[in-house]
Design a protein around this motif. Structure first.
Motif, PDB file in Angstrom:
ATOM      1  N   THR A  28      38.614  35.043  48.332  1.00 47.86           N
ATOM      2  CA  THR A  28      37.619  35.629  47.441  1.00 47.86           C
ATOM      3  C   THR A  28      36.843  34.542  46.709  1.00 47.86           C
ATOM      4  O   THR A  28      37.441  33.612  46.145  1.00 47.86           O
ATOM      5  CB  THR A  28      38.303  36.546  46.416  1.00 47.86           C
ATOM      6  N   GLN A  29      35.520  34.676  46.703  1.00 50.91           N
ATOM      7  CA  GLN A  29      34.677  33.793  45.899  1.00 50.91           C
ATOM      8  C   GLN A  29      34.221  34.542  44.654  1.00 50.91           C
ATOM      9  O   GLN A  29      34.145  35.772  44.645  1.00 50.91           O
ATOM     10  CB  GLN A  29      33.489  33.304  46.718  1.00 50.91           C
ATOM     11  N   ALA A  30      33.910  33.790  43.603  1.00 50.09           N
ATOM     12  CA  ALA A  30      33.601  34.420  42.326  1.00 50.09           C
ATOM     13  C   ALA A  30      32.492  33.679  41.600  1.00 50.09           C
ATOM     14  O   ALA A  30      32.334  32.466  41.725  1.00 50.09           O
ATOM     15  CB  ALA A  30      34.852  34.476  41.438  1.00 50.09           C
ATOM     16  N   ASN A  31      31.742  34.458  40.822  1.00 49.54           N
ATOM     17  CA  ASN A  31      30.744  33.928  39.902  1.00 49.54           C
ATOM     18  C   ASN A  31      31.428  33.558  38.591  1.00 49.54           C
ATOM     19  O   ASN A  31      32.289  34.306  38.102  1.00 49.54           O
ATOM     20  CB  ASN A  31      29.691  34.993  39.598  1.00 49.54           C
ATOM     21  N   LEU A  32      31.027  32.464  38.005  1.00 49.64           N
ATOM     22  CA  LEU A  32      31.583  32.013  36.725  1.00 49.64           C
ATOM     23  C   LEU A  32      30.567  32.187  35.611  1.00 49.64           C
ATOM     24  O   LEU A  32      29.384  31.837  35.757  1.00 49.64           O
ATOM     25  CB  LEU A  32      31.960  30.526  36.816  1.00 49.64           C
ATOM     26  N   PHE A  70      42.568  31.814  39.824  1.00 51.62           N
ATOM     27  CA  PHE A  70      41.930  30.510  40.071  1.00 51.62           C
ATOM     28  C   PHE A  70      42.859  29.419  39.567  1.00 51.62           C
ATOM     29  O   PHE A  70      42.881  29.077  38.382  1.00 51.62           O
ATOM     30  CB  PHE A  70      40.573  30.424  39.356  1.00 51.62           C
ATOM     31  N   ASP A  71      43.651  28.858  40.478  1.00 57.81           N
ATOM     32  CA  ASP A  71      44.626  27.826  40.122  1.00 57.81           C
ATOM     33  C   ASP A  71      44.020  26.445  40.294  1.00 57.81           C
ATOM     34  O   ASP A  71      44.536  25.590  41.020  1.00 57.81           O
ATOM     35  CB  ASP A  71      45.884  27.966  40.972  1.00 57.81           C
ATOM     36  N   GLY A 241      24.878  30.334  43.979  1.00 59.42           N
ATOM     37  CA  GLY A 241      25.311  30.029  45.342  1.00 59.42           C
ATOM     38  C   GLY A 241      26.425  29.003  45.427  1.00 59.42           C
ATOM     39  O   GLY A 241      26.961  28.772  46.511  1.00 59.42           O
ATOM     40  N   HIS A 242      26.808  28.410  44.296  1.00 59.73           N
ATOM     41  CA  HIS A 242      27.839  27.368  44.257  1.00 59.73           C
ATOM     42  C   HIS A 242      29.040  27.943  43.504  1.00 59.73           C
ATOM     43  O   HIS A 242      29.207  27.722  42.309  1.00 59.73           O
ATOM     44  CB  HIS A 242      27.303  26.110  43.589  1.00 59.73           C
ATOM     45  N   MET A 243      29.891  28.649  44.239  1.00 63.48           N
ATOM     46  CA  MET A 243      30.839  29.564  43.625  1.00 63.48           C
ATOM     47  C   MET A 243      32.201  28.949  43.336  1.00 63.48           C
ATOM     48  O   MET A 243      32.547  27.868  43.815  1.00 63.48           O
ATOM     49  CB  MET A 243      31.042  30.777  44.547  1.00 63.48           C
ATOM     50  N   ALA A 244      32.972  29.706  42.536  1.00 64.47           N
ATOM     51  CA  ALA A 244      34.392  29.417  42.363  1.00 64.47           C
ATOM     52  C   ALA A 244      35.141  30.041  43.534  1.00 64.47           C
ATOM     53  O   ALA A 244      35.051  31.257  43.759  1.00 64.47           O
ATOM     54  CB  ALA A 244      34.899  30.001  41.048  1.00 64.47           C
ATOM     55  N   ILE A 245      35.848  29.237  44.292  1.00 69.46           N
ATOM     56  CA  ILE A 245      36.662  29.761  45.390  1.00 69.46           C
ATOM     57  C   ILE A 245      38.069  29.973  44.856  1.00 69.46           C
ATOM     58  O   ILE A 245      38.754  29.028  44.466  1.00 69.46           O
ATOM     59  CB  ILE A 245      36.649  28.814  46.601  1.00 69.46           C
ATOM     60  N   THR A 246      38.490  31.227  44.811  1.00 68.15           N
ATOM     61  CA  THR A 246      39.733  31.591  44.143  1.00 68.15           C
ATOM     62  C   THR A 246      40.912  31.574  45.109  1.00 68.15           C
ATOM     63  O   THR A 246      40.747  31.399  46.318  1.00 68.15           O
ATOM     64  CB  THR A 246      39.621  32.989  43.514  1.00 68.15           C
ATOM     65  N   ASP A 247      42.089  31.819  44.544  1.00 76.12           N
ATOM     66  CA  ASP A 247      43.306  31.891  45.340  1.00 76.12           C
ATOM     67  C   ASP A 247      43.666  33.316  45.716  1.00 76.12           C
ATOM     68  O   ASP A 247      44.776  33.575  46.201  1.00 76.12           O
ATOM     69  CB  ASP A 247      44.459  31.251  44.561  1.00 76.12           C
ATOM     70  N   ALA A 248      42.735  34.248  45.513  1.00 76.15           N
ATOM     71  CA  ALA A 248      42.957  35.645  45.888  1.00 76.15           C
ATOM     72  C   ALA A 248      42.405  35.896  47.290  1.00 76.15           C
ATOM     73  O   ALA A 248      41.278  35.499  47.610  1.00 76.15           O
ATOM     74  CB  ALA A 248      42.281  36.581  44.881  1.00 76.15           C
TER      75      ALA A 248
END
Length: 256
Positions: A28-32, A70-71, A241-248
């Protein structure tokens, strides 16, 4: 990019700056958006009133640089950030450590990059991944429901889809409501106030070929547009477009 979220974050921490579409399929990617604690309720209320644009995946404690999904370090482990002061973008950086404050509350909102792997597996082309560019994003004439200091337009991302695959794209993405779900508009851009697809407000333009229809999804840049429109005194967001790549795993947000 077949790597783990941790491997991707290490590359971003080392200074690699690149749009994250196509990175870490299956994750899952996320907006911050990080705001001072006294603005956090405004953001939560704005998200509750505009859930398709701002689906909340996670919220950090004040000052925290990690969250449950997000670890990593939210100050360094995204490819790029935008810093806002009093409703204006004042800096774009690859390391936000020098701007981070102890009172910041970090919100992670769902991102449509998450469902792109499912689109590709269903046979739907994703043009910006094919081209190796950022997704095009547009401010629309559709107003969001305001909340506290936050107001402004709905921002959308656009993907051109062959007419024969529009129903497939809608069906696939509707199963991911926490990463924007189904398109908010199909077809004529001017109906939502987008006058020229070749001039996105964020990201890069992509080719719309004969027989293709532009599909527009709600975009997680919307709360940053609300920060700008509302004159919020301080905030940090991801560069579009430059996202947080999560651990989910993306399957966590898939509904039957």
């Amino acid at each position: 990019m077949g790597m783990t979220p941790g491997e991707a974050r290490r590359r971003f921490r080392a200074g690699e700056r690149v749009p994250t579409a196509g990175w870490c399929p299956g994750w899952t990617q996320a907006n911050l958006l990080a705001v001072p604690r006294d603005r956090a309720y405004d953001v939560l209320l704005f998200a509750q009133r505009n859930p398709q644009a701002c689906p909340v995946l996670d919220v950090g404690e004040p000052g925290a640089v990690r969250t449950e999904i997000f670890d990593g370090d939210l100050r360094t482990d995204l490819p790029a950030y935008v810093v806002y002061e009093h409703g204006a973008a004042v800096a774009e950086v690859t390391d936000a450590t020098g701007f981070w404050r102890e009172d910041l509350v970090a919100f992670l909102f769902g991102c449509s990059f998450t469902f792109e792997d499912a689109l590709i597996r269903a046979g739907v082309p994703v043009r910006h991944i094919e081209a190796g560019t950022n997704v095009p994003m547009y401010r629309t004439s559709v107003p969001c429901v305001p909340a506290g200091a936050l107001s402004g337009p709905l921002v959308v991302s656009m993907r051109p889809v062959p007419a024969s695959l529009v129903a497939t794209a809608v069906r696939v993405t509707s199963r991911y409501p926490m990463v924007h779900g189904a398109p908010v508009h199909v077809g004529e851009p001017r109906e939502i106030g987008v006058s020229d697809l070749t001039m996105p407000d964020f990201g890069d333009p992509v080719e719309v070929r004969p027989g293709e229809i532009p599909l527009f999804w709600a975009c997680g840049v919307t709360p940053q547009a609300a920060v700008l429109a509302g004159g919020v005194e301080f905030a940090i967001g991801h560069a579009p477009g430059h996202m947080a790549i999560t651990d989910a795993r993306d399957s966590r947000f898939l509904v039957p």
